[in-house]
Design an enzyme around this catalytic site. Structure first.
Site, PDB file in Angstrom:
ATOM      1  N   GLY A  86     -10.474 -64.860  28.880  1.00  0.00           N
ATOM      2  CA  GLY A  86      -9.107 -64.940  27.857  1.00  0.00           C
ATOM      3  C   GLY A  86      -7.593 -64.374  28.378  1.00  0.00           C
ATOM      4  N   HIS A  87      -6.689 -64.012  27.590  1.00  0.00           N
ATOM      5  CA  HIS A  87      -5.324 -64.057  27.522  1.00  0.00           C
ATOM      6  C   HIS A  87      -5.687 -62.191  28.604  1.00  0.00           C
ATOM      7  CE1 HIS A  87      -4.921 -63.076  23.518  1.00  0.00           C
ATOM      8  NE2 HIS A  87      -4.851 -61.780  24.196  1.00  0.00           N
ATOM      9  N   ASN A  88      -4.472 -62.529  29.342  1.00  0.00           N
ATOM     10  CA  ASN A  88      -4.058 -61.190  30.123  1.00  0.00           C
ATOM     11  C   ASN A  88      -5.141 -60.458  31.008  1.00  0.00           C
ATOM     12  OD1 ASN A  88      -2.675 -61.198  27.781  1.00  0.00           O
ATOM     13  ND2 ASN A  88      -1.789 -59.639  29.102  1.00  0.00           N
TER      14      ASN A  88
END
Length: 171
Positions: free
Chosen positions: A97-99
């Site tokens: 997922g993002h980050n």
């Protein structure tokens, strides 16, 4: 590939890979068919009229000597970078997922999913449908397997299995 994509020396990009704008791939990486690097993360804010998309303005940084299996997806950061550390190996059908920040020399296999903004240390082994909740920290040298659902942070040097994760005990 998108605009401003950087691919390092001796890296191999297989057919059907999509690398979105501003993403960086290190040296000696292998990215297998069907991977998507840098698509938007799952960012939405609730409003009275439904959900409003939060712009995903960051990128993905894949460091040196990483191998990414077929049909794996790595989301771009909302701001900053989603990072895959040096020497990490990802199997087919992995979702990052993002980050997220994935450390060095990790291996992940068999449908591992890591939700946004999670942190994974170095030298970890995850396999068998491991799911990591967002915004938590996994220490160094943590082994997770057999459908481990991880809802909270885990300190270094643990071998866990199941949901909730329990210490792996020899027979």
């Amino acid at each position: 590939s998108g605009d401003n994509v950087v691919v390092g020396d001796d890296s191999v990009i297989k057919p059907g890979v999509k690398i979105y704008h501003n993403c960086h791939i290190g040296n000696r990486c292998i990215i297998h068919a069907g991977c998507v690097i840098g698509a938007d993360g799952f960012g939405f804010a609730p409003t009275p009229d439904g959900y409003k998309k939060i712009p995903q303005l960051g990128n993905v940084e894949v460091e040196d000597d990483v191998e990414i299996g077929a049909n794996t997806t790595i989301d771009r950061a909302m701001m900053g970078s989603t990072v895959i550390g040096c020497g990490t190996k990802l199997d087919n059908l992995i979702q990052i997922g993002h980050n997220c920040r994935i450390g060095s020399r990790n291996v992940m296999a068999a449908q591992v999913g890591i939700a946004g903004s999670a942190r994974v240390g170095n030298g970890c082994m995850f396999g068998g449908q491991v799911g990591i909740a967002g915004h938590i920290k996994i220490g160094d040298r943590v082994n997770l397997g057999a459908q481990s659902g991880v809802p909270s942070s885990i300190k270094s040097d643990n071998q866990l299995i199941g949901t909730p994760p329990m210490e792996l005990k020899p027979y």
